[in-house]
Write a protein that holds these residues in place. Structure first.
Motif, short mmCIF file in Angstrom:
data_model
loop_
_atom_site.label_atom_id
_atom_site.label_comp_id
_atom_site.label_asym_id
_atom_site.label_seq_id
_atom_site.Cartn_x
_atom_site.Cartn_y
_atom_site.Cartn_z
N MET A 1 -2.01 5.47 -1.28
CA MET A 1 -1.51 5.61 -2.54
C MET A 1 -1.51 4.40 -3.51
SD MET A 1 2.48 6.93 -3.87
CE MET A 1 2.23 8.57 -3.62
N HIS A 2 -1.97 4.13 -4.70
CA HIS A 2 -1.74 2.74 -5.47
C HIS A 2 -0.52 2.25 -5.81
CE1 HIS A 2 -6.03 3.50 -6.01
NE2 HIS A 2 -5.85 4.49 -6.83
N ARG A 3 -0.20 1.11 -6.09
CA ARG A 3 1.01 0.34 -6.14
C ARG A 3 1.32 -0.10 -7.62
NH1 ARG A 3 0.41 -4.17 -2.47
NH2 ARG A 3 2.70 -4.51 -2.51
N ALA A 4 2.55 -0.03 -7.84
CA ALA A 4 2.93 -0.63 -9.21
C ALA A 4 4.05 -1.33 -8.94
CB ALA A 4 3.19 0.60 -9.93
N LEU A 5 4.21 -2.55 -9.88
CA LEU A 5 5.21 -3.39 -9.83
C LEU A 5 6.03 -3.63 -11.05
CD1 LEU A 5 6.36 -5.99 -8.02
CD2 LEU A 5 5.10 -7.48 -9.38
N VAL A 32 2.99 10.40 -10.48
CA VAL A 32 1.55 10.15 -10.80
C VAL A 32 0.65 9.51 -9.72
CG1 VAL A 32 2.53 9.97 -13.28
CG2 VAL A 32 2.13 7.83 -11.90
N GLY A 33 1.17 9.17 -8.52
CA GLY A 33 0.22 8.69 -7.62
C GLY A 33 0.63 7.29 -7.34
N LEU A 34 1.68 6.57 -7.78
CA LEU A 34 1.94 5.17 -7.67
C LEU A 34 3.23 4.91 -6.82
CD1 LEU A 34 1.43 4.19 -11.52
CD2 LEU A 34 -0.06 3.44 -9.58
N ALA A 35 3.01 3.98 -5.93
CA ALA A 35 4.33 3.46 -5.09
C ALA A 35 4.71 2.66 -5.82
CB ALA A 35 3.77 3.17 -3.73
N VAL A 36 5.78 2.60 -6.47
CA VAL A 36 6.69 1.67 -7.21
C VAL A 36 7.59 0.68 -6.43
CG1 VAL A 36 8.18 1.18 -9.26
CG2 VAL A 36 6.52 3.01 -9.38
N GLY A 52 -2.64 -6.49 -4.99
CA GLY A 52 -2.27 -5.20 -4.32
C GLY A 52 -1.69 -4.35 -5.68
N TYR A 53 -1.64 -4.45 -6.75
CA TYR A 53 -0.82 -3.58 -7.74
C TYR A 53 -2.18 -3.07 -8.73
CZ TYR A 53 3.51 -5.36 -5.77
OH TYR A 53 4.45 -5.72 -5.00
N ARG A 54 -1.81 -1.99 -9.05
CA ARG A 54 -2.53 -1.23 -10.27
C ARG A 54 -2.07 -1.63 -11.47
NH1 ARG A 54 -6.72 2.48 -8.56
NH2 ARG A 54 -7.79 3.33 -10.51
N VAL A 55 -0.99 -1.84 -11.71
CA VAL A 55 -0.32 -1.68 -13.05
C VAL A 55 1.16 -2.58 -12.75
CG1 VAL A 55 0.88 0.48 -12.76
CG2 VAL A 55 0.81 -0.73 -15.06
#
Length: 218
Positions: A1-5, A32-36, A52-55
């Motif tokens: 899973m993609h990551r968000a900060l 939506v598929g983001l590990a926050v 390491g973050y997508r957003v």
């Protein structure tokens, strides 16, 4: 899973709604598929960590919240395609850093008292507003900005100042917008002052769509 900060540091006013916002964004990220992940630590803004973050979400941040090294790392990350979501007082953050002002799209100037009004959804093709009615009743502080970003950004929602008390920005008053002027995708919403917003289905979907779009998951 993609990551968000989600970044929540404040050196000015701190919103009581921040914990509710973090909890909501964790839930919405999963949808939506983001590990926050959430932090108030400016040390997270390094090239290695940001990679390491997508957003990255600035959730009602205020004042100067990054170091000089953090600004350089974050600016480079956005420039290479990193996604940004600014919520509410993010527009009152890093006021001396021109890049951040360009990234948000407009600087916070003032607001009237918190009150009910009706948001005009101008663009129902964007993931952050596709679910919303053309006229969306909501309550907030109805932020005003030092400049009108229209023309430089894609305005998604605005407000008619005749439907509430104390508006001074004028007949064209954008509230939410997006752009890709700084490298990655950038989204900003002026909404999100009160804890109740983060339990509101419409606003939660607004944020979920913003996350997905900025992370290029839409």
């Amino acid at each position: 899973m993609h990551r968000a900060l989600v970044y929540t540091r404040t050196t000015g006013f701190r919103h009581d709604s921040i914990p509710a916002g973090v909890a909501a964004l964790r839930d919405l990220g999963r949808e939506v598929g983001l590990a926050v992940e959430a932090t108030q630590d400016p040390g997270a803004f390094t090239a290695a960590t940001l990679a390491g973050y997508r957003v990255v979400v600035f959730l009602s941040t205020s004042g100067d919240v990054l170091t000089a090294q953090g600004r350089a790392a974050f600016g480079a990350w956005v420039g290479s395609g990193g996604g940004f979501v600014g919520v509410h007082l993010a527009a009152g953050t890093e006021t001396g850093w021109r890049f951040f002002g360009d990234l948000v799209g407009a600087r916070f100037a003032r607001h009237p008292d918190y009150q009910a009004a009706v948001v005009t959804v101008e663009d129902q093709r964007h993931p952050a507003t596709a679910h919303l009615p053309a006229q969306w009743p909501f309550s907030d502080e109805w932020y005003e900005f030092e400049t009108n970003p229209r023309g430089a950004v894609r305005v998604l929602a605005s407000i008619d100042e005749r439907c509430y008390q104390g508006g001074t920005m004028g007949p064209d008053h954008p509230l939410a917008w997006c752009h890709e002027n700084c490298g990655g995708r950038s989204f900003f919403t002026a909404l999100g002052h009160d804890e109740a917003a983060y339990a509101d289905a419409g606003f939660r979907a607004h944020l979920a769509g913003a996350l997905a779009w900025a992370a290029r998951l839409d």
